[in-house]
Design a protein around this motif. Structure first.
Motif, PDB file in Angstrom:
ATOM      1  N   ARG A 135     -99.575  84.672 -44.789  1.00 43.08           N
ATOM      2  CA  ARG A 135     -99.342  84.028 -46.083  1.00 43.08           C
ATOM      3  C   ARG A 135     -98.405  84.835 -46.986  1.00 43.08           C
ATOM      4  NH1 ARG A 135    -103.871  84.344 -48.749  1.00 43.08           N
ATOM      5  NH2 ARG A 135    -105.250  85.270 -47.196  1.00 43.08           N
ATOM      6  N   LEU A 136     -97.909  85.949 -46.443  1.00 47.50           N
ATOM      7  CA  LEU A 136     -97.037  86.807 -47.247  1.00 47.50           C
ATOM      8  C   LEU A 136     -95.693  86.113 -47.474  1.00 47.50           C
ATOM      9  CD1 LEU A 136     -96.301  89.537 -48.576  1.00 47.50           C
ATOM     10  CD2 LEU A 136     -95.622  90.352 -46.311  1.00 47.50           C
ATOM     11  N   ASP A 137     -95.291  86.031 -48.740  1.00 45.63           N
ATOM     12  CA  ASP A 137     -93.997  85.466 -49.132  1.00 45.63           C
ATOM     13  C   ASP A 137     -93.134  86.616 -49.646  1.00 45.63           C
ATOM     14  OD1 ASP A 137     -91.821  84.278 -50.336  1.00 45.63           O
ATOM     15  OD2 ASP A 137     -92.974  82.578 -51.107  1.00 45.63           O
ATOM     16  N   LYS A 164     -91.304  85.943 -52.930  1.00 44.35           N
ATOM     17  CA  LYS A 164     -92.187  85.908 -54.091  1.00 44.35           C
ATOM     18  C   LYS A 164     -92.639  87.313 -54.484  1.00 44.35           C
ATOM     19  CE  LYS A 164     -96.525  83.807 -55.638  1.00 44.35           C
ATOM     20  NZ  LYS A 164     -97.661  82.921 -55.240  1.00 44.35           N
ATOM     21  N   GLY A 165     -92.844  88.149 -53.452  1.00 39.44           N
ATOM     22  CA  GLY A 165     -93.364  89.499 -53.733  1.00 39.44           C
ATOM     23  C   GLY A 165     -92.294  90.533 -53.930  1.00 39.44           C
ATOM     24  N   ALA A 214     -93.874  94.362 -51.659  1.00 36.31           N
ATOM     25  CA  ALA A 214     -94.015  92.905 -51.740  1.00 36.31           C
ATOM     26  C   ALA A 214     -95.453  92.492 -51.430  1.00 36.31           C
ATOM     27  CB  ALA A 214     -93.036  92.235 -50.784  1.00 36.31           C
ATOM     28  N   TYR A 215     -96.028  93.113 -50.404  1.00 39.75           N
ATOM     29  CA  TYR A 215     -97.415  92.811 -50.014  1.00 39.75           C
ATOM     30  C   TYR A 215     -98.365  93.168 -51.147  1.00 39.75           C
ATOM     31  CZ  TYR A 215    -101.893  93.399 -47.569  1.00 39.75           C
ATOM     32  OH  TYR A 215    -103.212  93.332 -47.190  1.00 39.75           O
ATOM     33  N   LYS A 251     -97.783  93.449 -54.350  1.00 30.24           N
ATOM     34  CA  LYS A 251     -97.602  92.583 -55.515  1.00 30.24           C
ATOM     35  C   LYS A 251     -98.292  91.231 -55.329  1.00 30.24           C
ATOM     36  CE  LYS A 251     -93.929  90.800 -58.524  1.00 30.24           C
ATOM     37  NZ  LYS A 251     -92.456  90.745 -58.745  1.00 30.24           N
ATOM     38  N   GLN A 252     -98.232  90.704 -54.087  1.00 29.83           N
ATOM     39  CA  GLN A 252     -98.810  89.379 -53.845  1.00 29.83           C
ATOM     40  C   GLN A 252    -100.326  89.425 -53.699  1.00 29.83           C
ATOM     41  OE1 GLN A 252     -96.816  87.148 -50.816  1.00 29.83           O
ATOM     42  NE2 GLN A 252     -98.433  85.596 -50.636  1.00 29.83           N
ATOM     43  N   PHE A 253    -100.847  90.509 -53.067  1.00 29.64           N
ATOM     44  CA  PHE A 253    -102.284  90.540 -52.763  1.00 29.64           C
ATOM     45  C   PHE A 253    -103.000  91.704 -53.461  1.00 29.64           C
ATOM     46  CE2 PHE A 253    -100.213  88.693 -48.960  1.00 29.64           C
ATOM     47  CZ  PHE A 253    -100.781  87.419 -49.003  1.00 29.64           C
ATOM     48  N   GLU A 254    -102.555  92.032 -54.664  1.00 28.85           N
ATOM     49  CA  GLU A 254    -103.065  93.213 -55.369  1.00 28.85           C
ATOM     50  C   GLU A 254    -104.580  93.265 -55.416  1.00 28.85           C
ATOM     51  OE1 GLU A 254    -103.262  96.701 -57.113  1.00 28.85           O
ATOM     52  OE2 GLU A 254    -101.331  95.796 -56.646  1.00 28.85           O
ATOM     53  N   LYS A 291    -106.309  93.234 -51.071  1.00 29.14           N
ATOM     54  CA  LYS A 291    -105.510  93.724 -49.939  1.00 29.14           C
ATOM     55  C   LYS A 291    -106.418  94.031 -48.758  1.00 29.14           C
ATOM     56  CE  LYS A 291    -103.406  97.241 -51.863  1.00 29.14           C
ATOM     57  NZ  LYS A 291    -103.866  97.253 -53.247  1.00 29.14           N
TER      58      LYS A 291
END
Length: 937
Positions: A768-770, A773-774, A790-791, A793-796, A799
């Motif tokens: 699901r990593l974008d 977006k990240g 990026a990872y 930022k998206q899944f803070e 994780k």
């Protein structure tokens, strides 16, 4: 070598080496056969058998020489009176002429100089002048005849060709071209000098050119002005050498009937032959009468000057004035030095037979400080004293040789040979290059073996001896002619004690003096019964591989060096580090190994003298220190290569030192780090641990994040766990952790792109990593760090992959892999939850003793396999059970069984390589390892 703290303003490197071996005594007084130094409040007396490298045949400060020196200085003797009459110089040269001429029946012109190497330079220069004068005389004849032919033929008969066989020559230019073709341009002839193997003639450029030891020559002489041919003094002197260098030069003439004819002149390309009648720095070898006689015969037959370098062996050192007098063989030039000055004047001389001396050389070679009245009078007085007392030499020599030969007969495994003549004696020790006294073996393989022995004698027995420069296993005795029976007994008793220590393999007794006072003389000399290393035989069909080891920790050192058991841990480590400049890689043993199909190989082990902690401490101080360890590793690789082995595995920290194999300098070596199969064994352990959890959620930690093995491990187990923690070193580089995490995420993205099926929360999250977006506004230069950012930022808030350095974060981890380069245990049960599974592949183990012993935790050691036939490997102190090997060793063995099939672990390893290697090793029957064997205290 350790960082130097030496503040010397002269020769700091040498001063540091002397300091390490405690050879740096400061002597303040010298008299007779003794040197004196202060040790605290007391004065220590040392019997000096080094004899100023041969300068002290009369001992230190002979009273008659002291009186002469005082009288000269009191009379304000002339020191600088160049270009004047020097009757004192002439008297010395007359004396030298008479001493040599009494045997040779010839007269000599003598040039007096400052040092032995300068006298060698002068002798070579005179020989080269003679060579070029001969060549010039022939060239002059050739030029004169060409001019005659031009005048008498081409100028008077311009229309008539000069006939040569059926060939017509129409001009002087055509004739010159013909002569150049026939004579191969004599102006380009390069002279040659004949010298001997094991020779040493000095360290100035000319003297170095005829010195056989490449270690002295090569840093300075890439293109010498002449070619040197080295003869083996242990074989016959080859006449063919002189004959093949004899050339004929054609000189043209015109016959009465107008035809071109030639007369020939012979010329030898060998400008001189130079030889020490007793080879000194090469190990004290008396050149045979047969060799000297033949050399004299051939040089005389081909009109080549023969030079005897008697700097060390002359001036009555062996009894007669010159050592060559023993064999009644004469030379054309004689070089003198050392004892010529009686130990109080720096002086040398080259005596050239008068019929050969070129008068112009008087001004072609000169020296500001030579020929002074002080040195010449002192040398003259020294010769008188030596001539008066030389009758003592045969008796002292016989007494020394008798005692030394008796000692050799009692210790034949230690003393190989007693060599020499008169008071120039060499004691050659046997090689210990395959001894199980690994401390002695390491020194034996170095260029410092003799220096360690001499340091022992100096510090423990107060006797000073020297080592021959080109043969470090030979101790050299150059005593004064006044050595008495009591001093001979003192020397023999000391040498016998040294022989006993070497025979017993008591490394501690040999080097105890290097330790602080609290570590010295803690026990009497003891017998550790050294043997030859175990060396399984090979047959012709077998392949052989090699493996590099180093000390793991102090326990391993004690296993290799049991004589150090009496020392506390800090002194053992102190000693290993102190001796590191003098200890070479050692051969530990060779095992014959069989696989499941019955195929056999041999694996040879070489050990390096450093510990894991030494490496890490030095590298944390400065990454530049890795170069020192790379040099040691490359020496170990070269040792294996010289044993005929080209497939080599890097054990323990050696793979890290050698940058996963990329820092190897030998281009003929195939190498494996063994990291691939090591990772495979760990993955097996982790899979097994997760299966045993029977479907429970699993959080897995990898300690040592950023390392080669840790990175590939994380990619191989990510689909088996629900969360992963990547732990790095406290105060380590945070980018290294982020780089590892980004690498892991990219590998997962690759799996997903290739359509890998998954039932795993980590893979689901990465799917699901974008990246757009990240993406961060501030991009890093590292692609992997950008992926991690990026990872994050998206899944803070959730994780599934985490990074950190705090060991307390392990408290919620179920499975933990320890793959660090930390040399000390740090992981204890306070950081862990009960029931955790820990797979520790670090060597030494990173798990502390309390964790290993607690049954509430399951600790296993990864990276171990069981050999198919249960062979016990010969290296001691590996903390393996019988029949086990490290996985990196197994991958090295694989190179032998597969006979070099590609690929093996080199550089960064991949998941595909790990799987392939694992399956290939398993095909040979190696079984993945057992429970951890606890290390001894």
């Amino acid at each position: 070598m350790q960082e130097s703290h030496n503040t010397s303003y002269t020769k700091p490197y040498l001063q540091e080496l002397l300091s390490i071996l405690k050879l740096d005594k400061e002597f303040h007084h010298a008299k007779g056969n003794y040197l004196y130094s202060d040790a605290g409040q007391e004065q220590v007396k040392y019997l000096d058998l080094a004899g100023g490298y041969g300068s002290l045949l009369l001992g230190h400060n002979h009273p008659d020489l002291i009186r002469t020196a005082q009288e000269l200085l009191g009379d304000h003797v002339c020191a600088h009176h160049q270009l004047s009459k020097k009757s004192k110089l002439d008297a010395l040269c007359h004396k030298i002429n008479d001493l040599i001429g009494s045997q040779t029946r010839a007269n000599y012109t003598t040039m007096v100089l400052n040092s032995g190497t300068e006298a060698v330079e002068a002798a070579i220069k005179h020989a080269m002048l003679t060579f070029y004068n001969k060549l010039m005389a022939i060239d002059n004849d050739l030029s004169r005849e060409l001019m005659n032919i031009q005048e008498s033929f081409f100028n008077t008969c311009p229309q008539s060709p000069l006939m040569y066989n059926d060939y017509e020559i129409h001009s002087i230019e055509a004739l010159r071209s013909l002569m150049e073709s026939l004579n191969k341009n004599s102006n380009t002839y390069r002279p040659k000098i004949v010298a001997s193997n094991k020779s040493f003639h000095g360290k100035t450029l000319g003297a170095l050119s005829v010195t056989s030891n490449q270690a002295f020559r090569m840093p300075f002489l890439r293109n010498a002005p002449f070619e040197t041919i080295y003869l083996d003094i242990n074989t016959e002197c080859p006449e063919a050498l002189f004959k093949e260098n004899e050339i004929e030069i054609s000189i043209p003439k015109v016959s009465k009937d107008g035809k071109l004819v030639f007369k020939t002149k012979t010329f030898n390309l060998i400008a001189a032959a130079i030889l020490e009648p007793i080879i000194g720095e090469g190990g004290i070898h008396v050149v045979s009468k047969e060799f000297l006689t033949d050399l004299r015969r051939f040089t005389k037959a081909y009109n080549i000057p023969l030079i005897f370098d008697e700097i060390q062996c002359g001036c009555f050192r062996t009894g007669p004035f010159l050592a060559s007098f023993h064999h009644k063989v004469s030379a054309d030039y004689y070089i003198l030095g050392k004892s010529l000055g009686g130990g109080l004047a720096k002086i040398s001389a080259v005596a050239i037979e008068k019929r050969l001396y070129i008068p112009e050389f008087d001004v072609l070679h000169s020296s500001t400080f030579a020929e002074d009245d002080y040195s010449t009078v002192m040398a003259h007085k020294s010769l008188e004293l030596l001539e008066k007392n030389c009758h003592r030499i045969p008796g002292v020599s016989a007494c020394l040789f008798d005692a030394l030969v008796d000692l050799q007969n009692r210790y034949p495994q230690i003393i190989r040979e007693v060599r020499g003549l008169g008071l120039m004696i060499g004691i050659r020790f046997e090689s210990m290059d395959y001894s199980t006294s690994f401390g002695l073996q390491g020194i034996s393989r170095s260029n410092y073996f003799g220096y360690v022995l001499s340091a022992y004698l100096l510090n423990e027995k107060h006797i000073r001896v020297s080592v021959t420069l080109s043969d470090p296993r030979t101790l050299r005795l150059l005593p004064s002619l006044f050595m008495d029976k009591a001093e001979i007994n003192q020397w023999i008793e000391a040498l016998e004690e040294l022989c006993k220590i070497l025979m017993y393999g008591d490394f501690y007794a040999l080097i105890s003096f290097l330790l602080p006072k609290r570590g010295q003389h803690l026990r009497p000399v003891s017998n550790f019964n050294p043997q030859r290393v175990k060396w399984d035989e090979m047959d012709g069909s077998m392949d052989e591989v090699g493996f590099l080891l180093h000390y793991i920790d102090v326990h391993t050192i004690r296993a290799y060096l049991p004589s150090l058991d009496i020392l506390p841990e800090d002194l053992v480590l102190y000693l290993i580090e102190r001796l590191s400049p003098f200890s070479e890689p050692v051969v530990i043993g060779r095992n014959r190994i069989k696989d499941a199909a019955g195929r056999e190989i041999c694996i040879s082990f070489v050990g390096l003298s450093f510990t894991a902690k030494m490496i890490i401490d030095d590298m944390r101080e400065s990454m530049g220190n890795i170069i020192k360890y790379q040099g040691i590793c490359n020496k170990g690789i070269d040792l294996l290569y010289h044993l005929g082995i080209t497939k080599i595995g890097l054990g323990q920290y050696n793979s890290m030192i050698m940058q996963n194999g990329k820092a190897i300098t030998n281009p003929h070596i195939r190498v494996t780090t063994g990291n691939g199969y090591t990772a495979f064994t760990v993955v097996q352990k982790v899979y097994e641990a997760i299966i045993n959890r029977k479907g429970q959620s699993t959080k897995l930690a990898v300690i040592g994040a950023g390392g080669n093995i840790a990175k590939v491990l994380s990619t191989m187990v990510a689909d088996q766990c629900d969360k992963m923690l990547l732990l790095g070193r406290f105060n380590g580089n945070p980018n290294k952790l982020m780089d590892h995490a980004g690498f892991l995420i990219q590998e997962i993205l690759k799996d997903l792109a290739e359509g890998k099926a998954y039932d795993n929360v980590i893979y689901d999250q990465i799917n699901r990593l974008d990246m757009d977006k990240g993406a961060s506004e501030h991009q890093s230069s590292s692609h992997y760090v950008n992926i991690w950012n990026a990872y994050t930022k998206q899944f803070e808030s959730d994780k599934k992959i985490e990074i950190g350095t705090d060991l307390n974060r392990l408290r919620d981890c179920d499975v933990i892999v320890v793959a660090t380069s930390d040399p000390t245990p740090f992981l204890n049960k306070a950081y862990l939850k009960k029931g955790a599974f820990i797979c520790d592949i670090s060597v030494p183990l990173n798990c502390e003793k309390d964790l290993l012993e607690d049954k509430d935790f399951q600790v296993v050691k990864g990276g171990i396999v069981r050999l198919v036939n249960g062979e016990n490997l010969y290296p001691p102190g590996l903390f393996l059970e019988d029949g086990q090997a490290f996985a990196c060793m197994a991958e090295t063995m694989l190179m032998g069984f597969e006979q070099d099939r590609d690929p093996y672990s080199f550089g960064e390893i991949s998941k595909a390589l790990v799987i392939a290697l694992g399956n290939r090793v398993l095909n040979h029957g190696f079984i993945e390892g057992a429970q951890v064997k606890e290390m001894a205290d």
